[in-house]
Design an enzyme around this catalytic site. Structure first.
Site, PDB file in Angstrom:
ATOM      1  N   GLU A 135     -12.515  -2.140  12.107  1.00 11.84           N
ATOM      2  CA  GLU A 135     -12.533  -1.420  10.834  1.00 11.84           C
ATOM      3  C   GLU A 135     -13.690  -1.865   9.940  1.00 11.84           C
ATOM      4  OE1 GLU A 135      -8.860  -1.766   8.657  1.00 11.84           O
ATOM      5  OE2 GLU A 135      -9.664  -0.723   6.907  1.00 11.84           O
ATOM      6  N   ASP A 145      -8.550  -8.952   4.016  1.00 11.53           N
ATOM      7  CA  ASP A 145      -8.279  -7.841   4.931  1.00 11.53           C
ATOM      8  C   ASP A 145      -9.348  -7.744   6.017  1.00 11.53           C
ATOM      9  OD1 ASP A 145      -7.177  -5.616   6.057  1.00 11.53           O
ATOM     10  OD2 ASP A 145      -7.729  -4.238   4.456  1.00 11.53           O
ATOM     11  N   GLU A 173       0.826  -1.213   0.000  1.00 17.96           N
ATOM     12  CA  GLU A 173       0.000   0.000   0.000  1.00 17.96           C
ATOM     13  C   GLU A 173       0.858   1.260   0.000  1.00 17.96           C
ATOM     14  OE1 GLU A 173      -2.751  -0.636   3.323  1.00 17.96           O
ATOM     15  OE2 GLU A 173      -4.077  -1.744   1.973  1.00 17.96           O
TER      16      GLU A 173
HETATM   17  C1  GCV Z   1      -2.397   0.369   8.517  1.00 16.99           C
HETATM   18  C2  GCV Z   1      -6.068  -2.022   5.633  1.00 16.99           C
HETATM   19  C3  GCV Z   1      -6.435  -0.740   6.318  1.00 16.99           C
HETATM   20  C4  GCV Z   1      -5.252   0.198   6.384  1.00 16.99           C
HETATM   21  C5  GCV Z   1      -4.110  -0.533   7.110  1.00 16.99           C
HETATM   22  C6  GCV Z   1      -3.772  -1.782   6.302  1.00 16.99           C
HETATM   23  C7  GCV Z   1      -2.662  -2.601   6.922  1.00 16.99           C
HETATM   24  O1  GCV Z   1      -5.833  -1.812   4.282  1.00 16.99           O
HETATM   25  O2  GCV Z   1      -7.513  -0.146   5.646  1.00 16.99           O
HETATM   26  O3  GCV Z   1      -5.654   1.341   7.090  1.00 16.99           O
HETATM   27  O4  GCV Z   1      -2.974   0.276   7.230  1.00 16.99           O
HETATM   28  O5  GCV Z   1      -4.929  -2.578   6.232  1.00 16.99           O
HETATM   29  O6  GCV Z   1      -2.977  -3.595   7.548  1.00 16.99           O
HETATM   30  O7  GCV Z   1      -1.509  -2.260   6.761  1.00 16.99           O
END
Ligand code: GCV
Length: 720
Positions: free
Chosen positions: A415, A387, A308
């Site tokens: 989340e 995720d 990411e």
């Molecule tokens: C910390 C998901 C979340 C991100 C998070 C990522 C990760 O994509 O939306 O906010 O980033 O996981 O686990 O690194």
């Protein structure tokens, strides 16, 4: 310096009343060390409140033994096994607690284990090392008056997993989109505010105490996405980390640091972060040395690399093994570990390209490197291949790297499960993950993989034979805590943090029994009125709340029907045509992702048998994961006997109805005195939002699928 919030913080599962049974009795604490002092202080505080007594017996200077056994009699003896003579009465019980030596499986109590026994009116906790004594004390707290009732045969307690770590996604600077805590739903960070430490010692100490009481022993203090000031925690802001480490150390919590893989470049010190470059290696070696000079017990690093947008070894044409090993070498002289995250995937995907499957990514990226990581590298694997969706299969990576230390990562911050506005007790979901047996019923479980015990005679089938298990990497949980009065925004979300700590210690625990412990500690001691009514109400709200959430959100394992970015509330096609690789492929004929070997992405082939075939089979794939593995027509008949489309309607009506029932049940104890009115009001307000949201989910999902499929609801309920 910021002024700490003056409002008292909620005691969560350690209200003073939870110590009543200990505080009213006579206790002897024997042994030396920081954590033994903590044990003594805890008991002394309880005695000051409830009128009991506590005696401290130290090892006598120069004698090599205790400086004489203190009088007694005692109701409770908390003793290190290393200590010399004990008072009459206690000595025999201690001998029994010490037992015949190592267990049949050859294991000692170990650095965190303890034995507990009650005989002849004395309860004894015996440990080899101070941490064991602390965990033993909290076991006595959990038992309450029962610890001082009938005799108890000696029982040894040891954590299943050596590392039980809470990962904070707390930003040091406020991130323009993610705020002070990424995916945080409980206010600000307890550590940082606007780029600076908060210096809220009381809260941080209280937090460490709560963590220890449910079994954790480590935490990271900053987000895995390391930006701005956070990069400098490694260098000139190291003292900020040291301050936190100092506060949590008395509770046996070791601090780990999330680091930016490109830190030497980001800090302007080197032109490259290539892990094979000599200067880069020397830079990290020096950083690690400084860190350990300042924080001798620093646990190690956590790294999100090539994920990411975060930098990583790919930028230099190097592998994840090259990157992780370079950091591992820097930490090795100090006994530190590298938590290297396996959350690596293409986040610039084109939905039309069916050859790319995000679910495959971690396995494809990492399994070729099995056996190439250093012993102090822990590969940290999200529990599912996507995720943290409400329902995913267990990640196949956890069964595919027998020569690598693996940790399972779960998410307490909600989340994708209602963001601490919804009640969603995740204990049952985590328990399913930990008990999952990738090689079939009789084989090792995920818990044994991450505990590092699969090698004890159990086959590691990916190599076709017996392999000694690598040391386990344990469990990592993304924290759900913030500076909210209740720690977790939704007061009932505290149960999630408590439960995951307990499951890391003992993965076989029944999650509903764990919930009961939490209720007993948190609410019952201070409740006036009928505690059974309170217990029944809380169980009614929480026990099945994960399934309830699943029913009113995305169906049958398909996941990701949330609003983009915020991840709260329904938006069925929100991610359908975007670059993130999270598609459901609903059209007028059907829904779901074909991940079979026969006609799909081949993801089912990443599992060992029997799951590779079970997931592949349309008939045998578990209903709750059907749309994760298969694209099916709406009229496909599930194993339950219902069609997919009718299941979607029925489960969404049922889920929303269940939330309405939860709200009614909670309203039923209003004004009863069973819980603090402010807490009652907070939960009431959140349940109202949960009901609104559940109805929104129900209506959006049902409408979408009615329109797509054209198939009416068999019960002709209003769908809008
Ligand atoms: C910390 C998901 C979340 C991100 C998070 C990522 C990760 O994509 O939306 O906010 O980033 O996981 O686990 O690194």
């Amino acid at each position: 310096m910021n002024t700490p919030d003056p409002a008292p913080v909620h005691p969560a599962w350690l209200p003073p009343e939870a110590f009543r049974a200990i505080g009213g009795r006579r206790t002897l604490v024997c042994g030396e060390g920081l954590l033994v002092q903590t044990v003594y202080d805890e008991v002394a505080q309880a005695c000051a409140r409830y009128g009991g007594t506590v005696t401290r017996q130290r090892v006598g200077a120069g004698t090599g033994g205790r400086a004489g056994a203190s009088g007694g009699p005692y109701d409770l003896v908390l003793a290190l096994g290393t200590g010399g003579p004990l008072p009459a009465g206690a000595a025999e019980v201690v001998a029994e607690a010490a037992g015949p030596g190592p267990d049949a499986d050859g294991d000692e109590l170990g650095p965190e284990g303890f034995a507990l026994v009650r005989r002849h009116g004395v309860t004894v906790v015996l440990a080899d090392e101070p941490a064991g004594l602390l965990y033993g004390l909290f076991e006595v707290v959990r038992l309450g008056a029962a610890a001082f009732g009938a005799d108890r045969p000696a029982r040894r307690h040891r954590p299943a997993m050596r590392l039980r770590l809470v990962s904070h996604w707390d930003n040091v600077d406020v991130h323009p989109r993610m705020g002070q805590v990424e995916r945080g739903y409980a206010g600000g960070s307890i550590f940082w505010r606007d780029g600076a430490p908060r210096h809220d010692a009381e809260r941080v100490r209280g937090y460490a105490r709560l963590l220890a009481a449910c079994g954790f022993n480590a935490m990271t203090v900053n987000n895995v996405n390391v930006h701005g000031t956070a990069t400098r925690l490694l260098t000139d802001r190291l003292d900020d980390v040291a301050e936190i480490a100092e506060l949590v150390r008395p509770y046996g919590i070791r601090v780990h640091l999330s680091v930016n893989f490109a830190a030497p470049v980001a800090l302007g010190e080197l032109p490259t972060a290539d892990p094979l470059d000599g200067d880069v290696r020397a830079w990290w070696a020096k950083a690690a040395r400084r860190l350990h000079e300042t924080i001798p017990d620093l646990g190690g690093f956590m790294v999100k690399a090539d994920s990411e947008g975060q930098p990583g070894p790919y930028r230099y044409g190097r592998s994840h093994a090259d990157g992780a090993n370079m950091l591992a070498d820097a930490l090795a002289p100090y006994g530190g570990v590298v938590h290297w995250r396996a959350f690596v995937y293409n986040h610039h995907q084109d939905w039309r390209d069916r050859s790319v499957d995000r679910a495959r990514a971690a396995y494809d990226h990492f399994t070729p490197f099995d056996g190439q990581f250093r012993e102090n590298v822990i590969l940290q694997v999200k529990h599912g291949p996507m995720d943290f969706q409400v329902r995913e299969p267990v990640s196949p990576v956890l069964a595919a790297m027998p020569r690598t230390r693996l940790a399972v990562e779960v998410q307490a911050t909600q989340e994708y499960t209602g963001q601490q506005r919804h009640v969603c007790y995740l204990g049952p979901s985590w328990s399913e993950v930990l008990r999952f047996a990738p090689w079939g019923e009789d084989g090792p479980t995920v818990a044994s993989v991450v505990a590092g015990t699969t090698g004890h005679g159990a086959p590691t089938p990916s190599t076709g034979g017996d392999l000694p298990a690598p040391a386990g990497g344990g469990i990592v949980v993304v924290s759900n805590v913030g500076d909210d009065h209740y720690w977790t925004g939704h007061p009932l979300a505290q149960a999630n943090l408590y439960a995951v700590g307990r499951l890391g210690w003992a993965p076989d625990l029944d999650p509903v029994a764990v919930l009961d412990e939490w209720i007993e500690l948190t609410f019952t001691p201070s409740a006036t009125g009928d505690p059974e009514l309170l217990r029944g109400t809380l169980h009614a709200l929480l026990d099945d709340s994960w399934h309830t959430y699943e029913r009113y959100t995305a169906p049958l394992g398909v996941g990701f029907m949330v609003r983009p970015n915020t991840h709260y509330g329904p938006d069925v096609d929100g991610y359908e045509y975007s670059r993130w690789g999270t598609y459901h492929f609903a059209d007028r004929d059907g829904v779901g992702v074909d991940r079979t070997r026969a006609t799909g992405t081949g993801f089912t082939g990443q599992y060992p048998q029997p799951w590779a075939d079970r997931y592949e089979s349309l008939e045998r794939c578990p209903d709750e994961l059907l749309l994760f593995f298969h694209h099916v027509p709406y009229q496909h008949v599930l194993q339950s006997g219902s069609t997919v489309i009718q299941h979607i309607y029925d489960s969404h009506f049922a889920g929303a109805e269940e939330v309405a029932g939860m709200a009614r049940r909670w309203a039923g104890i209003a004004g009863s005195g069973l819980v603090d009115p402010a807490l009652h009001a907070r939960v009431t307000e959140r349940l109202a939002e949960q009901l609104r949201s559940a109805e929104e989910w129900r209506d959006k999902i049902n409408t979408y699928f009615l329109r797509k499929s054209g198939v009416p609801d068999a019960h002709d309920r209003p769908i809008y």
